[in-house]
Scaffold this motif. Structure first.
Motif, short mmCIF file in Angstrom:
data_model
loop_
_atom_site.label_atom_id
_atom_site.label_comp_id
_atom_site.label_asym_id
_atom_site.label_seq_id
_atom_site.Cartn_x
_atom_site.Cartn_y
_atom_site.Cartn_z
N ASP A 26 -32.49 -46.60 -0.03
CA ASP A 26 -31.94 -45.76 1.04
C ASP A 26 -30.42 -45.89 1.14
OD1 ASP A 26 -32.39 -48.39 1.87
OD2 ASP A 26 -32.65 -47.83 3.98
N SER A 27 -29.74 -45.67 0.00
CA SER A 27 -28.28 -45.61 -0.01
C SER A 27 -27.84 -44.61 -1.06
CB SER A 27 -27.66 -46.98 -0.30
OG SER A 27 -27.80 -47.31 -1.66
N ILE A 28 -26.66 -44.03 -0.86
CA ILE A 28 -26.15 -43.04 -1.81
C ILE A 28 -25.95 -43.67 -3.17
CG2 ILE A 28 -24.19 -41.55 -2.34
CD1 ILE A 28 -23.87 -41.13 0.70
N ASP A 29 -25.36 -44.85 -3.21
CA ASP A 29 -25.08 -45.50 -4.50
C ASP A 29 -26.37 -45.77 -5.27
OD1 ASP A 29 -22.39 -45.46 -4.01
OD2 ASP A 29 -22.26 -47.56 -3.39
N THR A 30 -27.41 -46.25 -4.57
CA THR A 30 -28.68 -46.56 -5.23
C THR A 30 -29.34 -45.31 -5.78
OG1 THR A 30 -29.00 -48.47 -3.78
CG2 THR A 30 -30.93 -47.64 -4.95
N LEU A 31 -29.36 -44.24 -5.00
CA LEU A 31 -29.99 -43.00 -5.45
C LEU A 31 -29.19 -42.36 -6.58
CD1 LEU A 31 -31.05 -41.52 -2.00
CD2 LEU A 31 -32.57 -42.43 -3.77
N ALA A 32 -27.86 -42.43 -6.51
CA ALA A 32 -27.03 -41.88 -7.59
C ALA A 32 -27.24 -42.66 -8.88
CB ALA A 32 -25.56 -41.90 -7.18
N SER A 33 -27.29 -43.98 -8.78
CA SER A 33 -27.53 -44.80 -9.96
C SER A 33 -28.90 -44.50 -10.58
CB SER A 33 -27.45 -46.29 -9.60
OG SER A 33 -26.15 -46.63 -9.19
N LEU A 34 -29.90 -44.24 -9.73
CA LEU A 34 -31.23 -43.91 -10.22
C LEU A 34 -31.19 -42.60 -11.01
CD1 LEU A 34 -34.29 -44.15 -10.42
CD2 LEU A 34 -34.46 -43.15 -8.12
N LEU B 99 -28.15 -38.73 3.25
CA LEU B 99 -28.12 -39.33 1.91
C LEU B 99 -28.03 -38.24 0.84
CD1 LEU B 99 -30.81 -42.14 2.32
CD2 LEU B 99 -28.35 -42.48 2.02
N VAL B 100 -28.84 -37.20 0.99
CA VAL B 100 -28.84 -36.13 0.01
C VAL B 100 -27.51 -35.37 0.03
CG1 VAL B 100 -29.92 -33.92 -0.59
CG2 VAL B 100 -31.34 -35.90 -0.07
N ALA B 101 -26.94 -35.17 1.21
CA ALA B 101 -25.62 -34.53 1.29
C ALA B 101 -24.58 -35.37 0.57
CB ALA B 101 -25.23 -34.33 2.76
N GLY B 102 -24.67 -36.68 0.71
CA GLY B 102 -23.75 -37.56 0.01
C GLY B 102 -23.97 -37.55 -1.50
N LEU B 103 -25.21 -37.42 -1.91
CA LEU B 103 -25.51 -37.35 -3.34
C LEU B 103 -24.88 -36.12 -3.98
CD1 LEU B 103 -29.27 -38.32 -3.94
CD2 LEU B 103 -27.23 -39.53 -4.70
N ARG B 104 -24.90 -35.00 -3.26
CA ARG B 104 -24.34 -33.76 -3.80
C ARG B 104 -22.85 -33.90 -4.11
NH1 ARG B 104 -27.50 -31.10 0.34
NH2 ARG B 104 -29.39 -30.24 -0.58
N GLU B 105 -22.19 -34.82 -3.43
CA GLU B 105 -20.76 -35.01 -3.64
C GLU B 105 -20.46 -35.81 -4.91
OE1 GLU B 105 -19.12 -36.81 -0.18
OE2 GLU B 105 -19.70 -35.17 1.18
N LEU C 192 -23.04 -36.19 -7.67
CA LEU C 192 -23.91 -35.88 -8.80
C LEU C 192 -23.81 -34.42 -9.19
CD1 LEU C 192 -27.29 -37.69 -7.96
CD2 LEU C 192 -25.59 -38.40 -9.66
N PRO C 193 -23.94 -34.10 -10.49
CA PRO C 193 -24.09 -32.70 -10.88
C PRO C 193 -25.44 -32.17 -10.39
CG PRO C 193 -24.46 -34.15 -12.77
CD PRO C 193 -23.98 -35.02 -11.64
N GLY C 194 -25.52 -30.86 -10.23
CA GLY C 194 -26.72 -30.26 -9.65
C GLY C 194 -28.00 -30.59 -10.39
N PHE C 195 -27.94 -30.70 -11.74
CA PHE C 195 -29.17 -30.93 -12.49
C PHE C 195 -29.70 -32.35 -12.32
CE2 PHE C 195 -25.70 -31.86 -15.42
CZ PHE C 195 -26.09 -33.04 -16.03
N LEU C 196 -28.92 -33.24 -11.69
CA LEU C 196 -29.41 -34.59 -11.42
C LEU C 196 -29.79 -34.79 -9.96
CD1 LEU C 196 -27.10 -36.91 -13.58
CD2 LEU C 196 -29.35 -35.96 -14.11
N MET C 197 -29.82 -33.70 -9.20
CA MET C 197 -30.16 -33.78 -7.79
C MET C 197 -31.67 -33.61 -7.58
SD MET C 197 -27.79 -34.37 -5.56
CE MET C 197 -28.72 -33.83 -4.13
N PRO C 198 -32.35 -34.64 -7.10
CA PRO C 198 -33.77 -34.45 -6.75
C PRO C 198 -33.87 -33.61 -5.48
CG PRO C 198 -33.04 -36.60 -6.01
CD PRO C 198 -31.87 -36.00 -6.77
#
Length: 348
Positions: free
Chosen positions: A275-283, A319-325, A327-333
């Protein structure tokens, strides 16, 4: 043509005692049967303080521990907050009654027209191909599922297969469980061969954690029946943290791709695990390195015993809003919830 009497044959080839051929388990089957199933052993192996034992034993009584050695090896020794351990360590909190958390959170019992078959969505049907898993995740939405009523024998599969044959709107068969790859290859080859023969089926989807927790499961036997089917093949893995992916998982994914399999991943958003942006981005980045595309990020299904994993919807959206900043779109769950009675997953 020369015929010989039974007596002559008996003299020429002395009778041998009945011997049952010794069939040794494959590497993955040995690992499956050797999985840790004792909370005390789990705590001892990972060097956890004795204070964790009472809760682990209480949780184990509700939903047994099951952890393969290959998955255990990726956990940090002595760290009760290790993100892999947190997914599988039983806790006393699992016994607490929490409003809204129930045994069948997705109302699957209402969508079971045949033994081992769940039909909730248009065009696709889910088959319970195995009642067991290689690892018991504490947040599993099927931790209370009545597998004893939904584990068909070969003869009982006939009703499910007939159901598929009779509905030409069904284009995709999904093998689930438990974990479908916990079943033996002969059984799976038999089932897939019969699915292959249904002309209106186009795709075979397999939801599994086994290539992650026991990478040796992706062996020649599995690849043989996968490669033989005419159906388009999709394997949806379940990985919640980048630490779950090691060299052996990379190799298993590569073998699946070589067999013509499209690899996707679905995760569950879990408090204290990812449950963190860094963890989800790394995944997402690590998944793509392994040749796997992020597919879904599920919010927690409200299953009894798992409330301590919940992440509020507001935080999930942040978290998902932070991920969009980052990650490229094709890596967004896609952030989704499954709501009983809806015609598809519901985006959040």
């Amino acid at each position: 043509m020369i015929t010989r009497s039974p007596a002559l044959l008996q003299r020429q080839a002395p009778s041998q005692p009945d011997v049952t051929p010794l069939i040794l388990p494959s590497a993955w089957q040995a690992q499956l049967s050797g999985a840790i199933r004792d909370p005390r052993e789990l705590c001892r192996r990972l060097g956890l303080d004795d204070s964790w034992l009472p809760g682990a034993e209480r949780g184990h009584e509700l939903f047994e521990v099951r952890i393969p050695e290959a998955f255990l090896a990726r956990m940090r020794h002595g760290d009760p907050n290790d993100p892999l351990l947190r997914q599988v360590l039983p806790l006393a909190a699992e016994g607490e009654a929490v409003p809204g958390y129930i045994t069948d959170p997705l109302a699957e019992a209402d969508h079971t027209p045949a033994r081992g078959l769940i039909h909730k969505y248009t065009g696709r049907v889910l088959l319970i191909a195995s009642p067991t898993c290689a690892v018991n995740c504490r947040y599993c939405f099927r931790r209370h599922f009545p597998y004893e009523q939904n584990a068909p024998s070969r003869s009982q599969w006939d009703a499910s297969l007939e159901y598929l044959r009779g509905d030409s709107s069904i284009s995709e068969a999904i093998l689930s469980g438990g974990d479908p790859l916990a079943a033996g290859d002969r059984q799976l080859a038999w089932l897939v061969e019969r699915l292959d023969a249904i002309p209106h089926l186009k795709r075979l989807r397999i939801h599994t954690r086994l290539p992650v927790v026991i990478p040796d499961r992706v062996d020649d036997a599995l690849l043989g029946w996968l490669s033989a089917t005419r159906l388009q093949k999709v394997v949806v893995l379940h990985i919640n943290h980048a630490q779950e992916i090691d060299d052996a998982v990379d190799a298993a994914c590569a073998r699946l791709r070589e067999a013509g399999v499209t690899l996707l991943n679905q995760s569950v958003l879990l408090r204290g695990v990812n449950d963190s942006i860094d963890t989800l981005a790394s995944l997402s980045e690590r998944l793509f390195e392994a040749g796997v595309l992020p597919y879904y990020l599920h919010v927690l299904d409200p299953v009894a015993g798992a409330a301590h994993f919940d992440v509020p919807d507001e935080k999930a959206r942040e978290l998902v809003a932070g991920l969009r900043e980052v990650l490229p779109g094709f890596l967004m769950p896609r952030l989704v919830r499954e709501i009983p009675g809806e015609t598809s997953k519901t985006p959040l």
